[in-house]
Scaffold this motif. Structure first.
Motif, short mmCIF file in Angstrom:
data_model
loop_
_atom_site.label_atom_id
_atom_site.label_comp_id
_atom_site.label_asym_id
_atom_site.label_seq_id
_atom_site.Cartn_x
_atom_site.Cartn_y
_atom_site.Cartn_z
N LYS A 4 -29.75 46.85 -14.63
CA LYS A 4 -29.44 45.44 -14.49
C LYS A 4 -27.99 45.31 -14.05
O LYS A 4 -27.17 46.19 -14.29
CB LYS A 4 -29.61 44.71 -15.84
CG LYS A 4 -31.00 44.76 -16.39
CD LYS A 4 -31.05 44.10 -17.75
CE LYS A 4 -32.45 44.19 -18.33
NZ LYS A 4 -32.50 43.61 -19.67
N TYR A 5 -27.68 44.18 -13.40
CA TYR A 5 -26.30 43.86 -13.03
C TYR A 5 -25.83 42.74 -13.94
O TYR A 5 -26.44 41.68 -13.99
CB TYR A 5 -26.22 43.42 -11.57
CG TYR A 5 -26.40 44.56 -10.60
CD1 TYR A 5 -25.33 45.37 -10.26
CD2 TYR A 5 -27.63 44.82 -10.03
CE1 TYR A 5 -25.48 46.41 -9.36
CE2 TYR A 5 -27.80 45.86 -9.14
CZ TYR A 5 -26.72 46.66 -8.81
OH TYR A 5 -26.88 47.70 -7.94
N PHE A 6 -24.73 42.97 -14.67
CA PHE A 6 -24.15 42.00 -15.58
C PHE A 6 -22.87 41.45 -14.95
O PHE A 6 -21.98 42.23 -14.60
CB PHE A 6 -23.81 42.65 -16.92
CG PHE A 6 -25.01 43.16 -17.67
CD1 PHE A 6 -25.61 42.38 -18.63
CD2 PHE A 6 -25.54 44.41 -17.40
CE1 PHE A 6 -26.72 42.84 -19.34
CE2 PHE A 6 -26.65 44.89 -18.09
CZ PHE A 6 -27.24 44.09 -19.06
N THR A 7 -22.78 40.14 -14.80
CA THR A 7 -21.61 39.51 -14.20
C THR A 7 -21.02 38.52 -15.19
O THR A 7 -21.74 37.69 -15.75
CB THR A 7 -21.99 38.78 -12.89
OG1 THR A 7 -22.60 39.72 -12.01
CG2 THR A 7 -20.78 38.17 -12.22
N TRP A 8 -19.69 38.60 -15.40
CA TRP A 8 -19.02 37.67 -16.30
C TRP A 8 -17.50 37.76 -16.08
O TRP A 8 -17.02 38.67 -15.41
CB TRP A 8 -19.37 37.94 -17.76
CG TRP A 8 -18.74 39.16 -18.38
CD1 TRP A 8 -17.67 39.18 -19.23
CD2 TRP A 8 -19.13 40.52 -18.24
NE1 TRP A 8 -17.36 40.46 -19.62
CE2 TRP A 8 -18.26 41.31 -19.01
CE3 TRP A 8 -20.13 41.18 -17.54
CZ2 TRP A 8 -18.35 42.70 -19.10
CZ3 TRP A 8 -20.22 42.56 -17.61
CH2 TRP A 8 -19.35 43.30 -18.38
N PHE A 9 -16.77 36.79 -16.65
CA PHE A 9 -15.31 36.82 -16.58
C PHE A 9 -14.82 37.80 -17.63
O PHE A 9 -15.03 37.61 -18.82
CB PHE A 9 -14.70 35.44 -16.83
CG PHE A 9 -13.20 35.47 -16.79
CD1 PHE A 9 -12.54 35.46 -15.58
CD2 PHE A 9 -12.46 35.55 -17.96
CE1 PHE A 9 -11.14 35.51 -15.53
CE2 PHE A 9 -11.08 35.59 -17.93
CZ PHE A 9 -10.42 35.58 -16.71
N PRO A 52 -20.82 51.78 -24.24
CA PRO A 52 -21.28 50.41 -24.45
C PRO A 52 -20.23 49.39 -23.99
O PRO A 52 -19.03 49.67 -24.02
CB PRO A 52 -21.48 50.31 -25.96
CG PRO A 52 -21.49 51.70 -26.46
CD PRO A 52 -20.68 52.50 -25.50
N ARG A 53 -20.71 48.23 -23.56
CA ARG A 53 -19.82 47.15 -23.12
C ARG A 53 -20.47 45.83 -23.54
O ARG A 53 -21.68 45.72 -23.59
CB ARG A 53 -19.68 47.21 -21.61
CG ARG A 53 -18.61 46.30 -21.07
CD ARG A 53 -18.45 46.45 -19.57
NE ARG A 53 -18.05 47.77 -19.11
CZ ARG A 53 -16.80 48.22 -19.07
NH1 ARG A 53 -15.81 47.47 -19.51
NH2 ARG A 53 -16.53 49.41 -18.59
N THR A 54 -19.65 44.84 -23.85
CA THR A 54 -20.16 43.53 -24.26
C THR A 54 -19.74 42.48 -23.24
O THR A 54 -18.55 42.34 -22.95
CB THR A 54 -19.65 43.14 -25.66
OG1 THR A 54 -20.10 44.14 -26.60
CG2 THR A 54 -20.19 41.79 -26.07
N ALA A 55 -20.72 41.75 -22.73
CA ALA A 55 -20.48 40.64 -21.81
C ALA A 55 -20.62 39.33 -22.57
O ALA A 55 -21.51 39.19 -23.42
CB ALA A 55 -21.49 40.69 -20.67
N VAL A 56 -19.74 38.38 -22.28
CA VAL A 56 -19.77 37.06 -22.91
C VAL A 56 -19.91 36.02 -21.80
O VAL A 56 -19.22 36.09 -20.79
CB VAL A 56 -18.48 36.79 -23.72
CG1 VAL A 56 -18.51 35.41 -24.35
CG2 VAL A 56 -18.27 37.87 -24.77
N ASN A 57 -20.83 35.04 -22.00
CA ASN A 57 -21.12 34.04 -20.96
C ASN A 57 -21.45 34.73 -19.65
O ASN A 57 -20.84 34.50 -18.62
CB ASN A 57 -19.95 33.07 -20.76
CG ASN A 57 -19.85 32.08 -21.88
OD1 ASN A 57 -20.84 31.71 -22.49
ND2 ASN A 57 -18.65 31.64 -22.17
#
Length: 71
Positions: A4-9, A52-57
């Protein structure tokens, strides 16, 4: 393995960025929740950084591969 591609600020980078990730890797399993401010959070395995990485919004899109046949 479904990439998957995760995009966020990303606050740490000061910009919007996209990271390739998966929901499961060895003993790791992803998690989704809302933080105390109601923001959606997604903890996933970053396949390029190998941690591991955490994406917000975040926004998630599936990886699409195009195969070209050469004649």
């Amino acid at each position: 393995m479904s990439i998957k591609y995760f995009t966020w600020f990303m606050k740490s980078r000061g910009k919007i960025d996209t990271v390739r990730g998966v929901d499961e890797h060895e003993d790791f399993k992803s998690k989704q929740w809302e933080d105390k401010n109601g923001n959606p959070c997604y903890n996933f395995w970053d396949i390029d950084a190998q941690h591991p990485r955490t994406a917000v919004n975040y926004k998630v899109s599936k990886a699409w591969f195009v195969f070209q046949q050469h004649y």
